[in-house]
Design a protein around this motif. Structure first.
Motif, mmCIF file in Angstrom:
data_model
loop_
_atom_site.group_PDB
_atom_site.id
_atom_site.type_symbol
_atom_site.label_atom_id
_atom_site.label_comp_id
_atom_site.label_asym_id
_atom_site.label_seq_id
_atom_site.Cartn_x
_atom_site.Cartn_y
_atom_site.Cartn_z
ATOM 1 N N TYR A 151 -7.876 -5.232 2.273
ATOM 2 C CA TYR A 151 -7.590 -4.331 3.392
ATOM 3 C C TYR A 151 -6.263 -4.697 4.030
ATOM 4 N N SER A 160 -10.045 3.281 9.286
ATOM 5 C CA SER A 160 -11.492 3.119 9.492
ATOM 6 C C SER A 160 -11.869 3.494 10.920
ATOM 7 N N GLU A 173 -3.304 4.827 0.349
ATOM 8 C CA GLU A 173 -3.981 5.492 1.466
ATOM 9 C C GLU A 173 -3.580 6.955 1.396
ATOM 10 N N MET A 209 0.846 -1.199 0.000
ATOM 11 C CA MET A 209 0.000 0.000 0.000
ATOM 12 C C MET A 209 0.886 1.254 0.000
ATOM 13 N N ASP A 244 -13.755 7.021 0.388
ATOM 14 C CA ASP A 244 -13.645 5.747 1.077
ATOM 15 C C ASP A 244 -12.997 6.010 2.434
ATOM 16 N N GLY A 245 -13.792 5.854 3.464
ATOM 17 C CA GLY A 245 -13.326 6.172 4.820
ATOM 18 C C GLY A 245 -12.204 5.281 5.313
ATOM 19 N N ALA A 246 -11.918 4.191 4.606
ATOM 20 C CA ALA A 246 -10.792 3.338 5.008
ATOM 21 C C ALA A 246 -9.520 3.741 4.287
ATOM 22 N N ARG A 247 -9.640 4.667 3.347
ATOM 23 C CA ARG A 247 -8.485 4.982 2.511
ATOM 24 C C ARG A 247 -8.098 6.458 2.520
ATOM 25 N N HIS A 281 -5.583 0.303 6.698
ATOM 26 C CA HIS A 281 -6.975 0.608 6.334
ATOM 27 C C HIS A 281 -7.897 0.458 7.541
ATOM 28 N N GLN A 299 -15.987 -1.240 10.842
ATOM 29 C CA GLN A 299 -16.610 -0.089 11.499
ATOM 30 C C GLN A 299 -17.902 -0.505 12.209
ATOM 31 N N PHE A 310 -18.346 2.404 6.109
ATOM 32 C CA PHE A 310 -17.642 2.108 4.864
ATOM 33 C C PHE A 310 -17.291 0.628 4.763
ATOM 34 N N ASN A 311 -17.219 -0.036 5.920
ATOM 35 C CA ASN A 311 -16.868 -1.456 5.918
ATOM 36 C C ASN A 311 -17.370 -2.088 7.221
#
Lengths: 356, 378
Positions: free
Chosen positions: B280, B288, A33, A1, A53-56, B284, B251, B247-248
């Motif tokens: 992921y 999150s 990210e 990543m 995207d809240g994870a990225r 990530h 969370q 988002f996933n």
């Protein structure tokens, strides 16, 4: 990543357009990210308004920032927690892999120079800029040529110019998908002996000690023609040339506007050229390019235009991702190491940050 | 074969076959008499909530219909979460807008994933076609709301948690359901909502009857909306703190851990499934965490407490069989770093909210659907 650090407070339209650009990039770049550096309250208010995207994409707080019109050295001294300094420091500490900023150019370069190391063998970093040309290049028919240095530093020795050429060639190979970019030195004549001593010496070195596609010297008028894909010069000359080219372009646009107002026949002529002009606009749209790379440091830095909107920021982030994914710095390091080997000289120890 | 024989044969058809040919409706079996009521009911949508399904175009629909069970993909973490939720006293009810003809393949998919469920309602669109009720084919509220009310009448729990997505009207339907069973929405208001939803008269009458009979209680603790379309989370704030856009599923698991529905160990299994998916990385997951903290959905301490408890669980051997876990010190540090990097940021705080105007929400949803259709997004 790949972790791409973005100075969210830098630029004429910061933070809104920067955050929007980063949010859009987070949707497309699943292997990345994005770290937004800036006022956490402001960024925290903006992000939930946008598709992302809240994870990225995440936020890293920096309480202050440097405005576009501030004097770089003074501003950096006065604001040790400015977003660009925090962002560059994150990358230096290994918490990010590349930096993108649309903020104050001088402050951005100085922030990198303070905490980043140069690629071993590189003596000086160079800021590259792209310029639309008549001829195109590479697999993607890229209309932009690369000019470096355009102002990271003022002077350049022959060694500096040679490393600029290698860096520019590596960059053009990766970004323009140009297998053998034509590299040229900017001088006042095409003959090998023309120009200042550094240019003459660099010419000889590039011919003898490198395997890049060095086509010799080019003159200023060759730049818009697109005779070379990578044009190498000192920061002082590069900056003057770039601004002159920008000035000429603006003047042409103003003249066209004048013509449009002045006579009906001219107006009709311009109307007839409408679609061609539109196509030209698309081709030479700097926002699609994303930004200018600062080459020579161990981490990629993409300097987006100060007027960048969200689209330009997204593209600058994509460009940063591309340089990381393509291993640009490793390629530059390899090219410099090969040069040193060929020259049979001791490898230069360049672990100190560059002076700007 | 005589008509009588035929009728007898049809009457003896298993519901599954009758449903597939559009003759019978699947009515979920509630709890048996004398059986203890469930403590917590989890209601799940399937497409875009549990299963990664594309139905933005006709081609997508055909592809989805032709897929084998093994081709269907669950979202990373969703399977682990659903498995964790199916505990003693818990009831898992699935209400999906997929057609009844898909039951076989969907049942097979859930079996492949090791998902146990108590109810599985699908939409009988063939019946809608046969009755000329084309409006019902797309209608969401007149389909899902009665299915959920019927289910609650059959098995009433003190607590319910609902899972949907941002593709259609799940947020509106789930909040409406929550408010109907809480007795917040009057029958008159519900009737107006059903009219706005373009429900057929007899369907509306049936829904009003169910709404009258359903055991009342403020049972819906949480509504999770999976942001499959990556819709801006701000758009969901009007539904209040009960509804959490995610988002996933890490969370969602975090929020459920905060609500004391899941243990740290169960949250870690959700995280592991996400890491195993290859989509992921630890970074990530940490990001999150920061996202839900920033949005005021999870407290800072919760994330830190989770890493401590998970670490204890690992030490006690509760996560045995997983030697490939990142070291807990690394996980904890990643989480701590994300919390630290927010500086002194005050997370978003919800103000007391006005009752939701469902008629307006339904109208807006119709507008959005029309706009999406214009853009070719289904």
């Amino acid at each position: 990543m790949h972790r791409i650090v973005v100075d969210a407070m830098g630029g004429d339209h910061a933070p809104d357009e920067i955050v929007q650009g980063a949010a859009e990039a987070s949707l497309g770049l699943t292997g990345a990210e994005i770290i937004l550096v800036g006022d956490a309250s402001a960024l925290g208010r903006l992000l939930p308004r946008m598709r992302h995207d809240g994870a990225r994409v995440r936020v890293h707080h920096a309480p202050t920032w440097i405005d576009m019109d501030e004097k770089p050295a003074e501003a950096l001294a006065a604001k040790p927690e400015a977003s660009i300094l925090v962002a560059a420091d994150l990358v230096a500490r290994g918490e990010g892999d590349a930096l993108v900023s649309a903020g104050n150019t001088g402050a951005s370069i100085m922030a990198c120079a303070r905490s980043w190391k140069l690629v071993p063998g590189v003596t000086r970093a160079a800021l590259a800029a792209v310029y639309p040309t008549e001829l195109r290049r590479g697999e993607k028919d890229d209309p932009f040529s690369l000019i470096l240095d355009v102002g990271a530093t003022i002077d350049a020795t022959a060694d500096d110019l040679v490393s600029f050429a290698l860096m520019g060639s590596a960059y053009a190979k990766l970004v323009s998908k140009n297998r053998s970019p034509r590299v040229a030195l900017l001088s006042n004549g095409t003959e090998a002996g023309k120009g200042p001593a550094a240019v003459v010496a660099a010419h000889a070195q590039l011919l003898e000690a490198t395997d890049i596609n060095f086509i010799g010297n080019v003159e200023g008028l060759d730049i818009p023609r697109g005779v070379a894909d990578v044009i190498v010069t000192s920061g002082f000359v590069g900056n003057v040339v770039l601004k002159m080219l920008e000035g000429v372009s603006e003047t042409v646009v103003r003249l066209a506007r004048y013509a449009h107002k002045e006579r009906l026949a001219w107006r009709l002529g311009l109307l007839a050229l409408g679609s061609a002009i539109d196509q030209l606009k698309v081709l030479t749209d700097w926002q699609q390019y994303g930004g200018a790379p600062l080459l020579g440091f161990q981490h990629p830095f993409i300097k987006a235009h100060g007027r960048s909107n969200a689209r330009a920021v997204t593209n600058a982030i994509k460009l940063a991702h591309k340089t990381l994914a393509g291993g640009l710095n490793a390629e530059i390091g390899r090219a410099i190491a090969e040069l040193d080997e060929r020259n049979g000289r001791r490898k230069r120890i360049t672990t100190e940050p560059a002076q700007s | 074969m005589s008509l009588l024989d035929r009728a007898k044969r049809l009457a003896g058809l298993p519901v599954r076959v009758g449903e597939r040919i559009g003759l019978l409706d699947y009515v979920p079996a509630g709890i048996a008499e004398g059986e203890a009521p469930p403590t917590h009911v989890f209601r799940w949508d399937l497409d875009k909530t549990y299963l990664r399904t594309e139905f933005d175009s006709f081609g997508d629909l055909v592809k989805s219909a032709m897929e084998e069970a093994s081709d269907k993909q669950a979202y990373p973490g969703a399977t682990a979460l659903l498995r964790a939720l199916k505990q003693d006293g818990h009831r898992v009810c699935i209400v999906s807008g997929s057609p009844t003809q898909m039951r076989q393949v969907l049942v097979a998919k859930l079996a492949l994933d090791g998902i146990e469920y108590d109810e599985f309602v699908l939409k009988n669109n063939l019946k809608n076609i046969l009755r000329g009720r084309f409006r019902s084919m797309r209608a969401q509220i007149p389909y899902k709301l009665p299915a959920m009310l019927q289910s609650r009448i059959g098995a009433t729990a003190a607590a319910e948690t609902l899972f949907g997505d941002d593709a259609e009207a799940d947020a509106v339907i789930y909040c409406l359901y929550a408010d109907v069973i809480a007795g917040v929405v009057s029958l008159g208001d519900l009737e107006r909502v059903l009219t706005a939803s373009r429900a057929y008269e007899d369907d509306a009458a049936r829904i009003l009857d169910l709404a009258q009979r359903v055991p009342k209680g403020n049972a819906v603790r949480r509504v999770f909306i999976h942001l499959d379309r990556r819709s801006p989370p701000l758009g969901f704030r009007r539904f209040g703190p009960r509804l959490v856009p995610v988002f996933n599923y890490f969370q969602a698991a975090l929020v459920l851990y905060q609500d004391e529905v899941l243990t740290a160990r169960q949250v870690i299994f959700v995280a592991l499934e996400m890491l195993d998916s290859g989509q992921y990385e630890l970074g990530h997951l940490a990001t999150s965490v920061q996202d839900v903290i920033r949005r005021g959905r999870v407290a800072r301490d919760t994330a830190l407490r989770l890493t401590e408890e998970a670490s204890e669980a690992a030490k006690s051997g509760a996560l045995s069989g997983r030697s490939d876990l990142p070291p807990f010190e690394r996980i904890a540090e990643a989480f701590r770093e994300r919390v630290r990097s927010l500086g002194g940021l005050e997370p978003f705080k919800f103000e007391p909210m006005e009752p939701l105007d469902y008629v307006r929400l339904v109208d807006e949803e119709h507008e959005q659907r029309r706009a999406r259709r214009k853009q070719g997004m289904g």
